[in-house]
Write a protein that holds these residues in place. Sequence first.
Motif, PDB file in Angstrom:
ATOM      1  N   ALA A  29       0.920  -1.036   0.108  1.00 58.72           N
ATOM      2  CA  ALA A  29      -0.028   0.031  -0.017  1.00 58.72           C
ATOM      3  C   ALA A  29       0.998   1.214   0.123  1.00 58.72           C
ATOM      4  O   ALA A  29       0.469   2.147  -0.929  1.00 58.72           O
ATOM      5  CB  ALA A  29      -0.926   0.043   1.289  1.00 58.72           C
ATOM      6  N   SER A  30       2.001   1.256   0.789  1.00 61.74           N
ATOM      7  CA  SER A  30       2.883   2.259   0.745  1.00 61.74           C
ATOM      8  C   SER A  30       3.471   2.364  -0.728  1.00 61.74           C
ATOM      9  O   SER A  30       3.753   3.754  -0.978  1.00 61.74           O
ATOM     10  CB  SER A  30       3.939   2.053   1.900  1.00 61.74           C
ATOM     11  OG  SER A  30       4.655   3.267   1.970  1.00 61.74           O
ATOM     12  N   VAL A  31       3.796   1.555  -1.413  1.00 61.86           N
ATOM     13  CA  VAL A  31       4.560   1.437  -2.646  1.00 61.86           C
ATOM     14  C   VAL A  31       3.560   2.150  -3.624  1.00 61.86           C
ATOM     15  O   VAL A  31       3.928   3.103  -4.103  1.00 61.86           O
ATOM     16  CB  VAL A  31       4.914   0.050  -2.955  1.00 61.86           C
ATOM     17  CG1 VAL A  31       5.249   0.369  -4.680  1.00 61.86           C
ATOM     18  CG2 VAL A  31       5.871  -0.537  -2.413  1.00 61.86           C
ATOM     19  N   GLU A  32       2.193   1.901  -3.379  1.00 61.51           N
ATOM     20  CA  GLU A  32       1.018   2.748  -4.268  1.00 61.51           C
ATOM     21  C   GLU A  32       1.080   3.832  -3.826  1.00 61.51           C
ATOM     22  O   GLU A  32       1.034   4.883  -4.833  1.00 61.51           O
ATOM     23  CB  GLU A  32      -0.356   1.837  -3.913  1.00 61.51           C
ATOM     24  CG  GLU A  32      -0.220   0.368  -4.560  1.00 61.51           C
ATOM     25  CD  GLU A  32      -0.410   0.300  -6.048  1.00 61.51           C
ATOM     26  OE1 GLU A  32      -1.438   0.965  -6.525  1.00 61.51           O
ATOM     27  OE2 GLU A  32       0.390  -0.394  -6.514  1.00 61.51           O
ATOM     28  N   GLU A  33       0.998   4.256  -2.650  1.00 60.93           N
ATOM     29  CA  GLU A  33       0.894   5.762  -2.236  1.00 60.93           C
ATOM     30  C   GLU A  33       2.172   6.452  -2.533  1.00 60.93           C
ATOM     31  O   GLU A  33       1.934   7.792  -2.746  1.00 60.93           O
ATOM     32  CB  GLU A  33       0.634   5.565  -0.707  1.00 60.93           C
ATOM     33  CG  GLU A  33       0.155   6.790  -0.279  1.00 60.93           C
ATOM     34  CD  GLU A  33      -0.118   6.900   1.300  1.00 60.93           C
ATOM     35  OE1 GLU A  33      -0.308   5.584   1.887  1.00 60.93           O
ATOM     36  OE2 GLU A  33       0.063   8.109   1.985  1.00 60.93           O
ATOM     37  N   HIS A  34       3.381   5.850  -2.811  1.00 58.05           N
ATOM     38  CA  HIS A  34       4.471   6.746  -3.138  1.00 58.05           C
ATOM     39  C   HIS A  34       5.126   6.658  -4.485  1.00 58.05           C
ATOM     40  O   HIS A  34       6.138   6.151  -4.508  1.00 58.05           O
ATOM     41  CB  HIS A  34       5.382   6.446  -2.002  1.00 58.05           C
ATOM     42  CG  HIS A  34       4.904   6.901  -0.520  1.00 58.05           C
ATOM     43  ND1 HIS A  34       4.599   5.944   0.317  1.00 58.05           N
ATOM     44  CD2 HIS A  34       4.958   7.924  -0.070  1.00 58.05           C
ATOM     45  CE1 HIS A  34       3.790   6.781   1.364  1.00 58.05           C
ATOM     46  NE2 HIS A  34       4.491   7.891   0.915  1.00 58.05           N
ATOM     47  N   ASP A  35       4.215   6.544  -5.652  1.00 56.45           N
ATOM     48  CA  ASP A  35       4.393   6.460  -6.663  1.00 56.45           C
ATOM     49  C   ASP A  35       5.228   5.211  -7.211  1.00 56.45           C
ATOM     50  O   ASP A  35       6.401   5.467  -8.234  1.00 56.45           O
ATOM     51  CB  ASP A  35       5.297   7.729  -7.281  1.00 56.45           C
ATOM     52  CG  ASP A  35       4.353   8.860  -7.828  1.00 56.45           C
ATOM     53  OD1 ASP A  35       3.304   8.573  -8.220  1.00 56.45           O
ATOM     54  OD2 ASP A  35       4.923   9.951  -8.001  1.00 56.45           O
ATOM     55  N   GLY A  36       5.093   4.184  -6.527  1.00 55.96           N
ATOM     56  CA  GLY A  36       5.697   3.002  -7.133  1.00 55.96           C
ATOM     57  C   GLY A  36       6.947   2.836  -6.553  1.00 55.96           C
ATOM     58  O   GLY A  36       7.911   1.898  -6.965  1.00 55.96           O
ATOM     59  N   SER A  37       7.659   3.792  -5.541  1.00 57.09           N
ATOM     60  CA  SER A  37       8.745   3.519  -5.230  1.00 57.09           C
ATOM     61  C   SER A  37       9.071   2.309  -4.147  1.00 57.09           C
ATOM     62  O   SER A  37       8.207   2.033  -3.404  1.00 57.09           O
ATOM     63  CB  SER A  37       9.085   4.787  -4.035  1.00 57.09           C
ATOM     64  OG  SER A  37      10.756   4.458  -3.525  1.00 57.09           O
TER      65      SER A  37
END
Length: 314
Positions: A42-50
């Motif tokens: 979910a964090s990856v999604e929220e941070h532009d795939g980082s």
Amino acid sequence: MSHSKYNNSNNARYMPNPIHASTPTPTPTPTPTSIFLKRLSASVEEHDGSRIVLALDLSNDVRVEKVCSIIDALAGYICSVKMNMHLLLPLSMDDVKYINDRAHSHGLQSIADIKLNDIPSTNKVAIDKLAESNFDALTINPIIGLDALKDAIHNAHSRGMGAIALVYMSHKGAESSYGMRIKIVHGEQEQEEDEQQKQQQQGGDVQMQLQQHSPSPSTSIYRVFLGWALAAGADGIVVGATRPEMIRECRAYIEDAHMHVAIFSPGSGAQGGDPSAALSNGADYIIVGRSILGADDPVREASRLARISSISRG
Ligand SMILES: O=c1ccn([C@@H]2O[C@H](COP(=O)(O)O)[C@@H](O)[C@H]2O)c(=O)[nH]1
């Protein structure tokens, strides 16, 4: 099962190895993605795939405000932060909790990189304290043995934390331990070999006896750790970005076992590893400290690495 781009069947270095038969075999049914890995995704999604995990390795001037200002500046380009002894020794538990809360306020995860490595009762206390400090996951050293590893991972999960087991560290010289060849001996065979050793010490003719035995399976310690990590239910493993071929082997093994276990790769940049190579060989997350924190423009460097990580994993 056919195994996407990570299948190592053409790689002569990869072969089903005996240790996997002698360690508890992971179940062949797909395991569900762990709660920690879901939060991280979910964090990856929220941070532009980082897929960048920022190692908050400050050496001088370790102040909470400084750490929080770094998190505030870089939050858009990372999916998680990671703290180790750089912060955990000089700061108080309250300070650490404050930093974790700041990371959470940006939707980031936070990993305690303590490489847990003690007796089960002490490990439990450490896990409880990390959970009270609001960490989302911790790293564990499998050298504690399969039972202690299972115990620690169970405790971490019961506190809502993920567990990441070291499988092959990134630093130069790590091969002297993680790559060490070992011979597996079990039960009767072990007793026989003890007996042979005794006779050898007493000057007996052991050569004849040795010839009667088929050779014991041999393997490398990192493969034992990999098998244990999966058998114990680890959410993730650490394999150095300096060792892309090991990442590839571990990824193929995880896929063969139909398991959802993430590979975290530290060691790019300052330690010589290439983040793109780590990701294309099967790493899920890249752990970076000095090449971001020591850059002339940390935001720019974090943004560059974030882009690489999102493109390389697709
Ligand atoms: O095998 C390992 C396990 C952990 N680390 C940690 O990751 C970072 C890497 O920092 P860099 O400055 O990017 O080299 C650091 O916190 C290590 O303790 C690792 O490097 N290798």
